[in-house]
Design a protein around this motif. Sequence first.
Motif, PDB file in Angstrom:
ATOM      1  N   VAL A  62      11.000  21.035 -30.884  1.00 31.96           N
ATOM      2  CA  VAL A  62      10.613  20.320 -32.100  1.00 31.96           C
ATOM      3  C   VAL A  62      10.775  21.265 -33.288  1.00 31.96           C
ATOM      4  N   GLY A  63      11.224  20.705 -34.411  1.00 30.18           N
ATOM      5  CA  GLY A  63      11.417  21.537 -35.594  1.00 30.18           C
ATOM      6  C   GLY A  63      12.421  22.644 -35.366  1.00 30.18           C
ATOM      7  N   LYS A  64      13.449  22.365 -34.513  1.00 31.08           N
ATOM      8  CA  LYS A  64      14.511  23.323 -34.189  1.00 31.08           C
ATOM      9  C   LYS A  64      13.971  24.576 -33.512  1.00 31.08           C
ATOM     10  N   LYS A  65      12.831  24.438 -32.834  1.00 26.91           N
ATOM     11  CA  LYS A  65      12.237  25.572 -32.129  1.00 26.91           C
ATOM     12  C   LYS A  65      11.748  25.131 -30.760  1.00 26.91           C
ATOM     13  N   MET A  66      11.773  26.059 -29.818  1.00 27.92           N
ATOM     14  CA  MET A  66      11.176  25.843 -28.512  1.00 27.92           C
ATOM     15  C   MET A  66       9.682  26.132 -28.621  1.00 27.92           C
ATOM     16  N   ARG A  67       8.865  25.175 -28.168  1.00 28.94           N
ATOM     17  CA  ARG A  67       7.424  25.345 -28.306  1.00 28.94           C
ATOM     18  C   ARG A  67       6.725  24.954 -27.009  1.00 28.94           C
ATOM     19  N   SER A  68       5.511  25.489 -26.840  1.00 33.32           N
ATOM     20  CA  SER A  68       4.677  25.074 -25.715  1.00 33.32           C
ATOM     21  C   SER A  68       4.027  23.741 -26.067  1.00 33.32           C
ATOM     22  N   PRO A  69       3.540  22.978 -25.089  1.00 27.25           N
ATOM     23  CA  PRO A  69       3.020  21.635 -25.393  1.00 27.25           C
ATOM     24  C   PRO A  69       1.672  21.633 -26.110  1.00 27.25           C
ATOM     25  N   PHE A  70       0.841  22.674 -25.942  1.00 27.51           N
ATOM     26  CA  PHE A  70      -0.502  22.700 -26.550  1.00 27.51           C
ATOM     27  C   PHE A  70      -0.468  23.635 -27.757  1.00 27.51           C
ATOM     28  N   ARG A  71      -0.521  23.044 -28.957  1.00 25.89           N
ATOM     29  CA  ARG A  71      -0.282  23.826 -30.167  1.00 25.89           C
ATOM     30  C   ARG A  71      -1.368  23.597 -31.221  1.00 25.89           C
ATOM     31  N   LEU A  72      -1.562  24.616 -32.053  1.00 26.91           N
ATOM     32  CA  LEU A  72      -2.500  24.539 -33.172  1.00 26.91           C
ATOM     33  C   LEU A  72      -1.749  24.840 -34.451  1.00 26.91           C
ATOM     34  N   TYR A  73      -1.972  24.013 -35.473  1.00 25.94           N
ATOM     35  CA  TYR A  73      -1.289  24.143 -36.753  1.00 25.94           C
ATOM     36  C   TYR A  73      -2.317  24.328 -37.873  1.00 25.94           C
ATOM     37  N   SER A  74      -1.898  25.044 -38.913  1.00 24.82           N
ATOM     38  CA  SER A  74      -2.756  25.235 -40.086  1.00 24.82           C
ATOM     39  C   SER A  74      -2.003  24.863 -41.350  1.00 24.82           C
ATOM     40  N   ASN A  75      -2.751  24.408 -42.354  1.00 24.27           N
ATOM     41  CA  ASN A  75      -2.140  24.222 -43.665  1.00 24.27           C
ATOM     42  C   ASN A  75      -2.130  25.565 -44.392  1.00 24.27           C
ATOM     43  N   GLU A  76      -1.523  25.583 -45.574  1.00 27.63           N
ATOM     44  CA  GLU A  76      -1.376  26.839 -46.311  1.00 27.63           C
ATOM     45  C   GLU A  76      -2.726  27.433 -46.699  1.00 27.63           C
ATOM     46  N   ALA A  77      -3.678  26.572 -47.083  1.00 26.26           N
ATOM     47  CA  ALA A  77      -4.985  27.052 -47.542  1.00 26.26           C
ATOM     48  C   ALA A  77      -5.869  27.541 -46.400  1.00 26.26           C
ATOM     49  N   GLY A  78      -5.542  27.180 -45.172  1.00 22.75           N
ATOM     50  CA  GLY A  78      -6.345  27.605 -44.037  1.00 22.75           C
ATOM     51  C   GLY A  78      -7.642  26.840 -43.870  1.00 22.75           C
ATOM     52  N   ASP A  79      -7.761  25.685 -44.547  1.00 19.04           N
ATOM     53  CA  ASP A  79      -8.991  24.899 -44.433  1.00 19.04           C
ATOM     54  C   ASP A  79      -8.788  23.620 -43.609  1.00 19.04           C
ATOM     55  N   LEU A  80      -7.619  23.496 -42.983  1.00 19.68           N
ATOM     56  CA  LEU A  80      -7.337  22.349 -42.126  1.00 19.68           C
ATOM     57  C   LEU A  80      -6.539  22.818 -40.912  1.00 19.68           C
ATOM     58  N   LEU A  81      -7.019  22.446 -39.721  1.00 18.44           N
ATOM     59  CA  LEU A  81      -6.313  22.724 -38.477  1.00 18.44           C
ATOM     60  C   LEU A  81      -5.997  21.418 -37.775  1.00 18.44           C
ATOM     61  N   LEU A  82      -4.812  21.325 -37.209  1.00 18.99           N
ATOM     62  CA  LEU A  82      -4.438  20.206 -36.350  1.00 18.99           C
ATOM     63  C   LEU A  82      -4.188  20.755 -34.950  1.00 18.99           C
ATOM     64  N   VAL A  83      -4.807  20.110 -33.971  1.00 21.15           N
ATOM     65  CA  VAL A  83      -4.645  20.516 -32.577  1.00 21.15           C
ATOM     66  C   VAL A  83      -3.993  19.362 -31.837  1.00 21.15           C
ATOM     67  N   THR A  84      -2.909  19.645 -31.134  1.00 20.20           N
ATOM     68  CA  THR A  84      -2.192  18.587 -30.447  1.00 20.20           C
ATOM     69  C   THR A  84      -1.655  19.086 -29.117  1.00 20.20           C
ATOM     70  N   CYS A  85      -1.493  18.166 -28.181  1.00 12.25           N
ATOM     71  CA  CYS A  85      -0.887  18.494 -26.888  1.00 12.25           C
ATOM     72  C   CYS A  85      -0.019  17.320 -26.466  1.00 12.25           C
ATOM     73  N   ASP A  86       1.223  17.605 -26.142  1.00 14.27           N
ATOM     74  CA  ASP A  86       2.206  16.558 -25.861  1.00 14.27           C
ATOM     75  C   ASP A  86       2.146  16.023 -24.439  1.00 14.27           C
ATOM     76  N   VAL A  87       1.366  16.662 -23.584  1.00 15.49           N
ATOM     77  CA  VAL A  87       1.301  16.257 -22.176  1.00 15.49           C
ATOM     78  C   VAL A  87      -0.161  16.171 -21.745  1.00 15.49           C
ATOM     79  N   PRO A  88      -0.463  15.367 -20.733  1.00 20.81           N
ATOM     80  CA  PRO A  88      -1.843  15.314 -20.230  1.00 20.81           C
ATOM     81  C   PRO A  88      -2.217  16.626 -19.541  1.00 20.81           C
ATOM     82  N   VAL A  89      -3.458  17.036 -19.741  1.00 19.67           N
ATOM     83  CA  VAL A  89      -3.989  18.223 -19.072  1.00 19.67           C
ATOM     84  C   VAL A  89      -4.567  17.806 -17.720  1.00 19.67           C
ATOM     85  N   ASP A  90      -4.349  18.618 -16.707  1.00 20.42           N
ATOM     86  CA  ASP A  90      -4.887  18.351 -15.373  1.00 20.42           C
ATOM     87  C   ASP A  90      -6.400  18.126 -15.475  1.00 20.42           C
ATOM     88  N   PRO A  91      -6.916  16.996 -14.978  1.00 19.80           N
ATOM     89  CA  PRO A  91      -8.365  16.738 -15.059  1.00 19.80           C
ATOM     90  C   PRO A  91      -9.226  17.879 -14.514  1.00 19.80           C
TER      91      PRO A  91
END
Length: 246
Positions: A62-91
Motif C-alpha cells: 500500500v502506498g507503494k510500500k511493503m507493510r505489515s498488516p497491523f499498523r499505527l499512523y500519526s498526523n503531523e501534529a501528533g495529536d491523532l493516531l489511527l490503528v488498523t489491521c488488514d487481517v483478523p487476529v487469531d482469537p
Amino acid sequence: MDYRTEMIELVKKELNSPLVILGFVEETSLGLLTSSYIIESLNMHQIAQIRSRYIPPVTVFVGKKMRSPFRLYSNEAGDLLLVTCDVPVDPMGLHEVSSVLVDWLESKNAREVVVVEGIPVKGYPDDRTVYVAAEENNIDKFLKKGLKSAESAIIGGLGGAVINVSIGKRLNPVSVMAPASITLQDPAAVLSIINVLNDIYDLKVNVEILEESVNRLNEEIKKIMDQYAKMQLPKSGKDNEPPIYG
C-alpha cells in the motif's frame, strides 16, 4: 526464534496526548474502511507496527510500500493516531496483542480510545443511526451530538479486546457503532461514522468523495428499484382480462 508480541516503532514521533481511533476487520469492513479513509484524507504517516505470531504473516502493499498488516499512523501534529489491521487476529492472541497495544498507548499518554464497529446487516441498511457505548462519565458529549446510547452490546474481536484491556485505565475507551452491509459496498456507513467523528473531535476529514459515492450508489439502487417496480406492473391487453368460465 522469538515469537513474542511486540510493538516496533519505525520512527521516533513526538506524540501530544493523542486521540486514538481504531478500525479492524470484524464482522463488517466498516472499521477498516473508516480508518483507511481517514489515514488517506489527512495524509497520515505510519510510525509503528505490531508483530506477533497471532497476526497472519502477510505483506500488505500500500502506498507503494511493503507493510505489515497491523499498523499505527500519526498526523503531523501528533495529536491523532489511527490503528488498523488488514487481517483478523487469531482469537487465542486477542488479549496479548491488545495488551501490548494498550500498554504502548498508555506510555504515550493517549487521552481517548475510539473503536469503530459495524452492526452487520444484510442488504443495504435504511437506518443510519450511530450508537455509542462508553463509560457514564464520558458519554454526555456523544449524546449531546445526537448519538444514541447502546442499550446493550457485546463487542467482540480485536476492538472488544482493546476496550476490555483499557477499562480502568486512563484511556476512556469508547465504541461507536453503525449499521453496515455485509453483502454490498456501503460508503454511507463510513460517511455516517466520519460525520460523527468530525462533529465530536473536529477532525476536519473531507467527506466529499464519500458523499459522491453515496449519491451514485443511491441512484443505482433507485434505478434497480424502478426497474423492478415496472416489472411488477400489470401487463396491458388481453392477457389481463379475467378468465371466463363456462
